[in-house]
Design a protein around this motif. Structure first.
Motif, short mmCIF file in Angstrom:
data_model
loop_
_atom_site.label_atom_id
_atom_site.label_comp_id
_atom_site.label_asym_id
_atom_site.label_seq_id
_atom_site.Cartn_x
_atom_site.Cartn_y
_atom_site.Cartn_z
N ASP A 125 0.83 -1.20 0.00
CA ASP A 125 0.00 0.00 0.00
C ASP A 125 0.87 1.25 0.00
O ASP A 125 2.00 1.25 0.49
CB ASP A 125 -0.90 0.01 1.24
N GLY A 127 2.39 4.60 1.15
CA GLY A 127 2.63 5.17 2.47
C GLY A 127 2.10 6.59 2.59
O GLY A 127 1.59 7.19 1.64
N ASP A 128 2.21 7.12 3.81
CA ASP A 128 1.78 8.50 4.05
C ASP A 128 2.68 9.49 3.32
O ASP A 128 3.85 9.20 3.05
CB ASP A 128 1.82 8.81 5.55
N GLN A 129 2.12 10.62 3.01
CA GLN A 129 2.90 11.65 2.32
C GLN A 129 3.99 12.18 3.23
O GLN A 129 3.75 12.45 4.42
CB GLN A 129 1.97 12.80 1.89
N GLY A 130 5.19 12.29 2.72
CA GLY A 130 6.30 12.78 3.51
C GLY A 130 6.27 14.29 3.73
O GLY A 130 5.38 15.00 3.25
N ASN A 131 7.25 14.77 4.49
CA ASN A 131 7.34 16.20 4.76
C ASN A 131 7.70 16.97 3.49
O ASN A 131 8.29 16.43 2.56
CB ASN A 131 8.40 16.47 5.84
#
Length: 321
Positions: A125, A127-131
């Motif tokens: 899946d 992943g979350d959006q990075g900085n």
């Protein structure tokens, strides 16, 4: 008597006695045979001057004594089998028994060799959006656009007069230069009036003109100031708040390592001894091109390339009354 000798012959052929026992057994067997022979002859001849019945009795007693002595001698030796008719051989193989209960689990064996590389798994899946990453450099100036369509021709002008305009042209040129300077000064004053921050000792002003680091230094010095130098937490917080509320992301400040790589100083050449507010992981200059410093709207510092153009902050010292 024939049966007796047959017994002796069988035993002599099939068994092995001790040497002493064998000799004793032969002597007694011979004596017994002798007495039996004498007994038979005496009976046939009518005895030795003794009645036949008494003579038989005497021979019988002697025979029994012989037999007794033979038994006593044999008892003094270990009992052994005199004869045997066959040798015992192993029997046939028996049937298989029932399967036993499973034993206890054994110890773990040695680690085997590494197996072949497995098949690539399915894509995981997202992943979350990075900085948000570091702001990249400003791009190059774009190409000149295409020439537009020609406009409508203007009307015919009035006929001019003949005159000597050389000296007037010189005056007009000087006026144009003065007007341009005045416009620049008026723009500066207009921007200052629109927004300014101050402390007990200094004024801070954001110049909303994109310039390189060196051009920013020159711009502030021409107007009697310097590129802003936040030397303590209070000054840094004031400038950061000023930048954030003005809606800007970053501005040049008066910090650099132009003279010596890695040795950052303020624009008045004082070192960063008492205060700095670097962003995490900064300064980082792997290629040696980031010699100037920008302040982000968060108040953190970041080293950047000096040729980039952006807004900047000037500071002006208040005059003492």
């Amino acid at each position: 008597m024939k049966a007796t000798w047959r017994f002796w012959n069988v035993c002599s052929r099939d068994f092995t006695f001790f040497p002493k026992e064998k000799i004793l057994f032969q002597i007694k067997l011979f004596t017994w045979h002798l007495w039996a022979t004498l007994f038979g002859r005496a009976t046939a001849m009518g005895g030795f001057g003794v009645s036949p019945r008494r003579h038989k009795f005497i021979l019988l007693v002697l025979f029994l004594l012989h037999i007794q002595s033979l038994g006593l001698d044999m008892e003094s030796h270990p009992t052994t089998e005199v004869c045997a008719t066959h040798t015992i051989s192993p029997g046939p193989k028996g049937d298989d028994g029932e399967k036993g209960d499973p034993g206890e689990e054994g110890k773990l064996g040695k680690v085997g060799r590494m197996g072949p590389k497995g098949i690539k798994g399915e894509l995981g899946d997202m992943g979350d959006q990075g900085n948000i990453g570091k702001t990249g450099p400003i791009g190059k100036k774009g190409d000149k656009g295409e020439k537009g369509l020609p406009g409508i021709p203007g009307g015919k002008g009035k006929a001019g007069t003949v005159c000597d305009c050389g000296r007037y042209r010189k005056v007009v040129g000087q006026l144009d230069i003065s007007v341009a300077r005045l416009k620049t000064s008026m723009k500066f004053v207009k921007n200052v009036i629109a927004g300014i921050r101050e402390t007990d000792e200094k004024f801070y002003y954001i110049v909303q003109e994109e310039k390189s680091y060196r051009e920013s230094l020159t711009h502030c010095r021409i107007r009697g100031g310097m590129l802003a130098m936040p030397k303590d937490e209070a000054a840094n917080t004031l400038i950061a708040d000023y930048v954030a509320k003005s809606g800007f992301f970053r501005v040049f400040i008066g910090v650099n390592d132009l003279e010596r790589e890695g040795q950052y100083v303020f624009t008045d050449n004082t070192p960063l001894q008492n205060y700095s507010n670097w962003k995490e992981g900064e300064p980082s200059d792997p290629y040696g091109h980031e010699d100037c410093v920008e302040m982000l709207s968060s108040g953190r510092w970041n080293d950047t390339e000096c040729h980039l153009t952006m807004y900047f902050v000037c500071e002006f010292v208040k005059k003492k009354k």
